[in-house]
Design an enzyme around this catalytic site. Structure first.
Site, PDB file in Angstrom:
ATOM      1  CB  THR A  12      -0.913   0.006   1.243  1.00  0.00           C
ATOM      2  OG1 THR A  12      -1.845  -1.064   1.114  1.00  0.00           O
ATOM      3  CG2 THR A  12      -1.684   1.304   1.373  1.00  0.00           C
ATOM      4  CB  THR A  85       0.309  -4.011   6.192  1.00  0.00           C
ATOM      5  OG1 THR A  85      -0.959  -3.993   5.531  1.00  0.00           O
ATOM      6  CG2 THR A  85       0.912  -2.621   6.237  1.00  0.00           C
TER       7      THR A  85
HETATM    8  N1  ASP Z   1      -2.746  -5.440   0.205  1.00  0.00           N
HETATM    9  C1  ASP Z   1      -1.686  -4.568   0.688  1.00  0.00           C
HETATM   10  C2  ASP Z   1      -0.399  -5.385   0.723  1.00  0.00           C
HETATM   11  O1  ASP Z   1      -0.212  -6.162   1.616  1.00  0.00           O
HETATM   12  C3  ASP Z   1      -2.032  -4.042   2.042  1.00  0.00           C
HETATM   13  C4  ASP Z   1      -1.027  -3.086   2.650  1.00  0.00           C
HETATM   14  O2  ASP Z   1       0.083  -2.926   2.211  1.00  0.00           O
HETATM   15  O3  ASP Z   1      -1.404  -2.443   3.658  1.00  0.00           O
HETATM   16  O4  ASP Z   1       0.409  -5.261  -0.162  1.00  0.00           O
END
Ligand code: ASP
Length: 341
Positions: A12, A85
């Site tokens: 993200t 995340t």
């Molecule tokens: N879907 C994203 C990922 O894990 C979520 C994030 O980065 O917060 O790449």
């Protein structure tokens, strides 16, 4: 000033809206450009290793990240890895086994909102990650998020939307980051030896979440395709003994095939203790049946992936599994292995 390498992998923090929702599109240089104050902290080089939503992360990617750190290890004082995340805790655990005894900080971070969002947590997390990576007292694989420094083996994503997305499971946070300062909770001697890198993982590990009434036949099916099994059991741990003890028979089949089963718990905190109930004690006496104690599932899975290429001897697997690595297991939990027999 310290020299820090940014290894960008997507997530993200690097995302922008597309017709189908957020997708990683920003490159390492774009991300750094959003936090000009980093120039006051350290000298930074950046490389783009991949640019993926971390849903697409895999053991092969973990090996690539570890190899990248290894290749550049001598040239830098610390490393920051930007990452999605969703699977960040798995990557933090995997890197904790693939890169051991590092006296330099290897810091993983990301954000719940894109770095271009007005209310983003990305700029703070990125600044904090570099603050930790250039610190003289921090070392090893760490996850930095929302002002917390968490041991890589103890991190878990516990909130899908809030900015305090990560928790340290059954282990204290290593430090807090407040207003550009590091407040240490745990201070340890840095490893005096050279770092130990590992370049192999066996991804044939399966996690099975037990539900009441589950048919034990599923264990036999899995035996055909996997080299290790992690069972998320109930409470302090145990396996059902309905259907003529069939669960125990299926567990014995894994043991006879020389493949380990680790029993952990679905309960978020305080870990397993198979000795407490008959449903657990009778299982843990089987050779090759291990228990997670307070290890996170992310650590159990990646530790098994790291152990399996080293040996197929069940007693050696057990020794390696119960040897604490980077705070994954408390020392007395590792020592419990004798009482499990
Ligand atoms: N879907 C994203 C990922 O894990 C979520 C994030 O980065 O917060 O790449």
């Amino acid at each position: 000033m310290k020299n820090i390498l940014l290894i960008a992998t997507g997530g993200t923090i690097a995302s922008r809206p597309t017709e189908d929702g957020l997708a990683p599109q920003l490159r390492a240089g774009d991300i750094l450009g959003c936090v000009p104050s980093l120039a006051t902290l350290c000298r930074i080089d950046a490389l783009q290793l991949m640019n993926i939503d971390s849903t697409n992360m895999s053991p092969a990617c973990w090996l690539d990240i570890a190899a990248c750190v290894r290749e550049h290890y001598d040239a830098y004082d610390g490393f920051v890895i930007t990452h999605g995340t969703d699977t960040m805790a798995y990557t933090a655990s995997a890197l904790s086994y693939l890169i051991q005894s590092s006296a330099k900080p290897i810091v993983i971070t990301g954000s719940q909102k894109s770095i271009y969002d007005q209310d983003t947590d990305a700029r703070r997390n990125l600044f904090d990650a570099f603050l930790a990576a250039q610190d003289d007292t921090l070392f090893g694989v760490l996850l930095v998020f929302d002002g917390r420094v968490i041991a890589g083996t103890r991190a878990r994503k516990t909130r899908t939307k809030s900015l305090n997305a990560f928790s340290s499971i059954d282990y204290p946070e290593i430090a807090l980051l407040r207003d550009g300062r590091i407040l240490h909770y745990i201070r340890e001697e840095k490893p005096a030896c050279a770092p130990v890198f590992c370049g192999r993982l066996n991804p044939r590990v399966f996690v099975l979440r037990l539900i009441p009434g589950m048919n034990p036949g599923v264990l036999r099916l899995l035996l055909g395709s996997f080299d290790a099994l992690v069972i998320e059991s109930f409470g302090v741990g145990g396996l059902p003994c309905y259907e003529q003890e069939d669960f125990l028979a299926a567990v014995h089949a894994w043991s006879e095939a020389g493949r380990p089963i680790v029993i952990t718990t679905q309960v978020p905190h305080e870990g397993s203790d198979l000795a407490v109930y008959q449903v657990g004690a009778r299982v843990v006496r089987t050779p090759g049946i291990l228990q997670a104690h307070t290890m996170t599932v992310e650590s159990v899975v990646t530790k098994l992936m790291w152990i399996l290429p080293q040996t197929n001897d069940l007693s050696e697997i057990k020794r390696l599994f119960y040897a604490p690595v980077a705070h994954d297991l408390l020392r007395f939990e590792g020592a419990c292995q004798e009482s499990d027999e």
